[in-house]
Design a protein around this motif. Structure first.
Motif, PDB file in Angstrom:
ATOM      1  N   LEU A  26       0.827  -1.202   0.000  1.00 40.41           N
ATOM      2  CA  LEU A  26       0.000   0.000   0.000  1.00 40.41           C
ATOM      3  C   LEU A  26       0.863   1.254   0.000  1.00 40.41           C
ATOM      4  O   LEU A  26       0.597   2.209  -0.742  1.00 40.41           O
ATOM      5  N   LEU A  27       1.884   1.273   0.831  1.00 40.93           N
ATOM      6  CA  LEU A  27       2.765   2.439   0.905  1.00 40.93           C
ATOM      7  C   LEU A  27       3.476   2.706  -0.418  1.00 40.93           C
ATOM      8  O   LEU A  27       3.815   3.858  -0.729  1.00 40.93           O
ATOM      9  N   ALA A  28       3.683   1.645  -1.209  1.00 44.86           N
ATOM     10  CA  ALA A  28       4.368   1.793  -2.485  1.00 44.86           C
ATOM     11  C   ALA A  28       3.411   2.031  -3.652  1.00 44.86           C
ATOM     12  O   ALA A  28       3.852   2.225  -4.793  1.00 44.86           O
ATOM     13  N   SER A  29       2.102   2.053  -3.375  1.00 45.62           N
ATOM     14  CA  SER A  29       1.100   2.147  -4.437  1.00 45.62           C
ATOM     15  C   SER A  29       0.804   3.593  -4.827  1.00 45.62           C
ATOM     16  O   SER A  29       0.995   4.525  -4.042  1.00 45.62           O
ATOM     17  N   HIS A  30       0.323   3.732  -6.052  1.00 47.61           N
ATOM     18  CA  HIS A  30      -0.089   5.034  -6.581  1.00 47.61           C
ATOM     19  C   HIS A  30      -1.453   4.853  -7.229  1.00 47.61           C
ATOM     20  O   HIS A  30      -1.603   4.065  -8.169  1.00 47.61           O
ATOM     21  N   TYR A  46     -10.253   7.243   3.238  1.00 45.24           N
ATOM     22  CA  TYR A  46      -9.925   5.877   3.648  1.00 45.24           C
ATOM     23  C   TYR A  46      -8.625   5.387   3.022  1.00 45.24           C
ATOM     24  O   TYR A  46      -7.823   4.711   3.687  1.00 45.24           O
ATOM     25  N   LEU A  47      -8.393   5.704   1.766  1.00 47.45           N
ATOM     26  CA  LEU A  47      -7.125   5.287   1.150  1.00 47.45           C
ATOM     27  C   LEU A  47      -5.957   6.026   1.794  1.00 47.45           C
ATOM     28  O   LEU A  47      -4.889   5.451   2.010  1.00 47.45           O
ATOM     29  N   GLY A  48      -6.165   7.299   2.107  1.00 50.25           N
ATOM     30  CA  GLY A  48      -5.117   8.052   2.783  1.00 50.25           C
ATOM     31  C   GLY A  48      -4.852   7.517   4.177  1.00 50.25           C
ATOM     32  O   GLY A  48      -3.699   7.317   4.581  1.00 50.25           O
ATOM     33  N   ALA A  49      -5.902   7.253   4.934  1.00 51.60           N
ATOM     34  CA  ALA A  49      -5.741   6.725   6.283  1.00 51.60           C
ATOM     35  C   ALA A  49      -5.086   5.354   6.268  1.00 51.60           C
ATOM     36  O   ALA A  49      -4.316   5.007   7.171  1.00 51.60           O
ATOM     37  N   ALA A  50      -5.372   4.558   5.222  1.00 52.38           N
ATOM     38  CA  ALA A  50      -4.819   3.206   5.116  1.00 52.38           C
ATOM     39  C   ALA A  50      -3.365   3.195   4.675  1.00 52.38           C
ATOM     40  O   ALA A  50      -2.718   2.147   4.726  1.00 52.38           O
ATOM     41  N   GLY A  51      -2.856   4.334   4.210  1.00 52.43           N
ATOM     42  CA  GLY A  51      -1.443   4.419   3.870  1.00 52.43           C
ATOM     43  C   GLY A  51      -1.105   4.165   2.417  1.00 52.43           C
ATOM     44  O   GLY A  51       0.025   3.776   2.109  1.00 52.43           O
ATOM     45  N   VAL A  52      -2.056   4.387   1.509  1.00 53.96           N
ATOM     46  CA  VAL A  52      -1.714   4.339   0.083  1.00 53.96           C
ATOM     47  C   VAL A  52      -0.745   5.492  -0.189  1.00 53.96           C
ATOM     48  O   VAL A  52      -1.085   6.654   0.015  1.00 53.96           O
ATOM     49  N   GLY A  53       0.450   5.163  -0.647  1.00 57.00           N
ATOM     50  CA  GLY A  53       1.541   6.134  -0.638  1.00 57.00           C
ATOM     51  C   GLY A  53       1.343   7.383  -1.472  1.00 57.00           C
ATOM     52  O   GLY A  53       1.694   8.483  -1.044  1.00 57.00           O
ATOM     53  N   ARG A  54       0.766   7.218  -2.670  1.00 54.36           N
ATOM     54  CA  ARG A  54       0.556   8.376  -3.562  1.00 54.36           C
ATOM     55  C   ARG A  54      -0.862   8.337  -4.102  1.00 54.36           C
ATOM     56  O   ARG A  54      -1.325   7.302  -4.587  1.00 54.36           O
ATOM     57  N   ILE A  55      -1.512   9.463  -4.022  1.00 53.91           N
ATOM     58  CA  ILE A  55      -2.869   9.606  -4.550  1.00 53.91           C
ATOM     59  C   ILE A  55      -2.892  10.821  -5.462  1.00 53.91           C
ATOM     60  O   ILE A  55      -2.623  11.942  -5.015  1.00 53.91           O
ATOM     61  N   THR A  56      -3.170  10.596  -6.730  1.00 55.99           N
ATOM     62  CA  THR A  56      -3.414  11.713  -7.645  1.00 55.99           C
ATOM     63  C   THR A  56      -4.915  11.916  -7.708  1.00 55.99           C
ATOM     64  O   THR A  56      -5.670  10.977  -7.976  1.00 55.99           O
ATOM     65  N   LEU A  57      -5.352  13.134  -7.440  1.00 60.12           N
ATOM     66  CA  LEU A  57      -6.782  13.444  -7.329  1.00 60.12           C
ATOM     67  C   LEU A  57      -7.158  14.519  -8.337  1.00 60.12           C
ATOM     68  O   LEU A  57      -6.602  15.621  -8.307  1.00 60.12           O
ATOM     69  N   VAL A  58      -8.091  14.179  -9.211  1.00 56.03           N
ATOM     70  CA  VAL A  58      -8.501  15.091 -10.281  1.00 56.03           C
ATOM     71  C   VAL A  58      -9.898  15.622 -10.011  1.00 56.03           C
ATOM     72  O   VAL A  58     -10.846  14.838  -9.836  1.00 56.03           O
ATOM     73  N   ASP A  59     -10.047  16.924  -9.963  1.00 49.87           N
ATOM     74  CA  ASP A  59     -11.357  17.571  -9.868  1.00 49.87           C
ATOM     75  C   ASP A  59     -11.171  19.056 -10.157  1.00 49.87           C
ATOM     76  O   ASP A  59     -10.360  19.716  -9.504  1.00 49.87           O
ATOM     77  N   HIS A  60     -11.906  19.572 -11.132  1.00 48.00           N
ATOM     78  CA  HIS A  60     -11.761  20.986 -11.499  1.00 48.00           C
ATOM     79  C   HIS A  60     -12.805  21.872 -10.832  1.00 48.00           C
ATOM     80  O   HIS A  60     -12.833  23.088 -11.048  1.00 48.00           O
ATOM     81  N   ASP A  61     -13.661  21.270  -9.998  1.00 42.07           N
ATOM     82  CA  ASP A  61     -14.736  22.013  -9.343  1.00 42.07           C
ATOM     83  C   ASP A  61     -14.252  22.607  -8.022  1.00 42.07           C
ATOM     84  O   ASP A  61     -13.237  22.199  -7.466  1.00 42.07           O
ATOM     85  N   ARG A 114      -2.393  11.171 -19.986  1.00 42.90           N
ATOM     86  CA  ARG A 114      -1.153  11.505 -19.285  1.00 42.90           C
ATOM     87  C   ARG A 114      -1.052  10.820 -17.923  1.00 42.90           C
ATOM     88  O   ARG A 114       0.038  10.493 -17.473  1.00 42.90           O
ATOM     89  N   LEU A 115      -2.194  10.602 -17.266  1.00 42.02           N
ATOM     90  CA  LEU A 115      -2.165  10.160 -15.878  1.00 42.02           C
ATOM     91  C   LEU A 115      -2.348   8.662 -15.681  1.00 42.02           C
ATOM     92  O   LEU A 115      -1.708   8.067 -14.801  1.00 42.02           O
ATOM     93  N   VAL A 116      -3.223   8.035 -16.449  1.00 42.26           N
ATOM     94  CA  VAL A 116      -3.631   6.657 -16.155  1.00 42.26           C
ATOM     95  C   VAL A 116      -2.485   5.665 -16.264  1.00 42.26           C
ATOM     96  O   VAL A 116      -2.351   4.751 -15.436  1.00 42.26           O
ATOM     97  N   GLY A 117      -1.628   5.833 -17.257  1.00 47.93           N
ATOM     98  CA  GLY A 117      -0.546   4.878 -17.457  1.00 47.93           C
ATOM     99  C   GLY A 117       0.445   4.807 -16.315  1.00 47.93           C
ATOM    100  O   GLY A 117       1.126   3.788 -16.151  1.00 47.93           O
ATOM    101  N   GLY A 118       0.519   5.837 -15.485  1.00 45.53           N
ATOM    102  CA  GLY A 118       1.518   5.881 -14.425  1.00 45.53           C
ATOM    103  C   GLY A 118       1.024   5.473 -13.049  1.00 45.53           C
ATOM    104  O   GLY A 118       1.753   5.640 -12.067  1.00 45.53           O
ATOM    105  N   VAL A 119      -0.213   4.946 -12.957  1.00 41.88           N
ATOM    106  CA  VAL A 119      -0.755   4.558 -11.647  1.00 41.88           C
ATOM    107  C   VAL A 119      -1.029   3.060 -11.613  1.00 41.88           C
ATOM    108  O   VAL A 119      -0.998   2.375 -12.625  1.00 41.88           O
ATOM    109  N   ASP A 120      -1.318   2.564 -10.412  1.00 35.82           N
ATOM    110  CA  ASP A 120      -1.610   1.139 -10.239  1.00 35.82           C
ATOM    111  C   ASP A 120      -3.100   0.832 -10.377  1.00 35.82           C
ATOM    112  O   ASP A 120      -3.468  -0.292 -10.741  1.00 35.82           O
ATOM    113  N   LEU A 121      -3.931   1.823 -10.099  1.00 37.68           N
ATOM    114  CA  LEU A 121      -5.375   1.583 -10.050  1.00 37.68           C
ATOM    115  C   LEU A 121      -6.095   2.913 -10.175  1.00 37.68           C
ATOM    116  O   LEU A 121      -5.586   3.950  -9.740  1.00 37.68           O
ATOM    117  N   VAL A 122      -7.302   2.886 -10.751  1.00 39.73           N
ATOM    118  CA  VAL A 122      -8.095   4.099 -10.956  1.00 39.73           C
ATOM    119  C   VAL A 122      -9.443   3.937 -10.270  1.00 39.73           C
ATOM    120  O   VAL A 122     -10.052   2.859 -10.306  1.00 39.73           O
TER     121      VAL A 122
END
Length: 259
Positions: A26-30, A46-61, A114-122
């Motif tokens: 989890l710590l090594a996941s993006h 929940y993902l942050g609390a669980a220790g998922v190491g990197r989270i890219t978050l997209v929202d323009h609102d 640009r973003l999807v190819g560099g992560v483990d899960l969406v």
């Protein structure tokens, strides 16, 4: 992990299915979360609390007063800020281990490419069909598991699309782009506040299971919730061999007769 992390994540480490090895995964996941509203709030927390190491978050609102009834990552003080920036602050208050990367742009084909190819899960936490289809196309192209949730009024649904499995459909198999589906938005139809929390939390659970390799995911199953009566229903989903998006993308060596 250092001593502080061993203490922080001790309740995960105590689980045989996770342990130290799973927590390190989890710590090594993006992960990539699209949408920082009603679904994206519990997912990110929940993902942050669980220790998922990197989270890219997209929202323009931006945060609005009407969001606060259900979008629990935001606060009264952050009205007017970008939702993605607000979630950065919310996750940081829970867990400084996690790096949240805010992207305050529209989730269109170009950005997703640009973003999807560099992560483990969406995780799809959006509320419109056009964006959902764009996310699906990118996930199919890059063979990334997609955890999809939706909630409106008292009804919610969640599933996993994972083209790494021969039996998995993609989003377009179930909701073809050619179908004229009526768009329903919270602003017009309303939504029961805890419903988005329930569905978003299931999305977070599915993401953590996939990242750790635990149990069976919701791949090939649509889990539907009737919030009025608190009844869950389970529907089997089949892959469409004629799908305009995922046809011909079965994993090498898989049997098409399984679809």
């Amino acid at each position: 992990m250092n001593d502080e992390q061993l203490l922080r994540y001790s309740r995960h480490i105590l689980l045989d299915e996770i342990g130290i090895e799973g927590q390190e995964k989890l710590l090594a996941s993006h992960v990539l979360i699209i949408g920082a509203g009603g679904l994206g709030s519990p997912v990110a927390l929940y993902l942050g609390a669980a220790g998922v190491g990197r989270i890219t978050l997209v929202d323009h609102d931006r945060v609005d007063a009407t969001n606060l009834q259900r979008q629990i990552a935001h606060t009264l003080e952050r009205i007017g800020e970008f939702k993605a920036d607000s979630v950065v602050q919310a996750v940081a208050a829970l867990n400084p281990d996690v790096k949240v990367i805010p992207v305050t742009e529209l989730a269109d084909d170009s950005l997703l490419e640009r973003l999807v190819g560099g992560v483990d899960l969406v995780l799809d936490c959006t509320d419109n069909f056009a964006t959902r289809h764009a996310i699906n196309r990118a996930c199919v192209k890059h063979s990334k598991p997609l955890v999809s949730g939706a909630a409106i009024r008292f009804d919610g649904q969640v599933t996993v699309y994972d083209l790494r499995s021969a039996a998995s459909p993609c989003y377009a198999c179930i909701f073809p782009e050619t179908d004229l589906l009526e768009e329903t938005r919270c602003a017009a139809m309303g939504v029961f506040a805890p419903l988005v929390g329930i569905i978003g939390t299931v999305q977070a659970a599915e993401a953590l299971k996939i990242l750790c390799g635990i149990g069976q995911s919701l791949t090939g199953r649509l889990l539907m919730l009737d919030g009025r009566n608190m009844e869950w229903h389970d529907m089997k989903l089949m892959r469409n061999r004629a799908c305009s998006v995922c046809a011909g993308t079965a994993p090498e060596g898989s049997a098409t007769s399984a679809f």
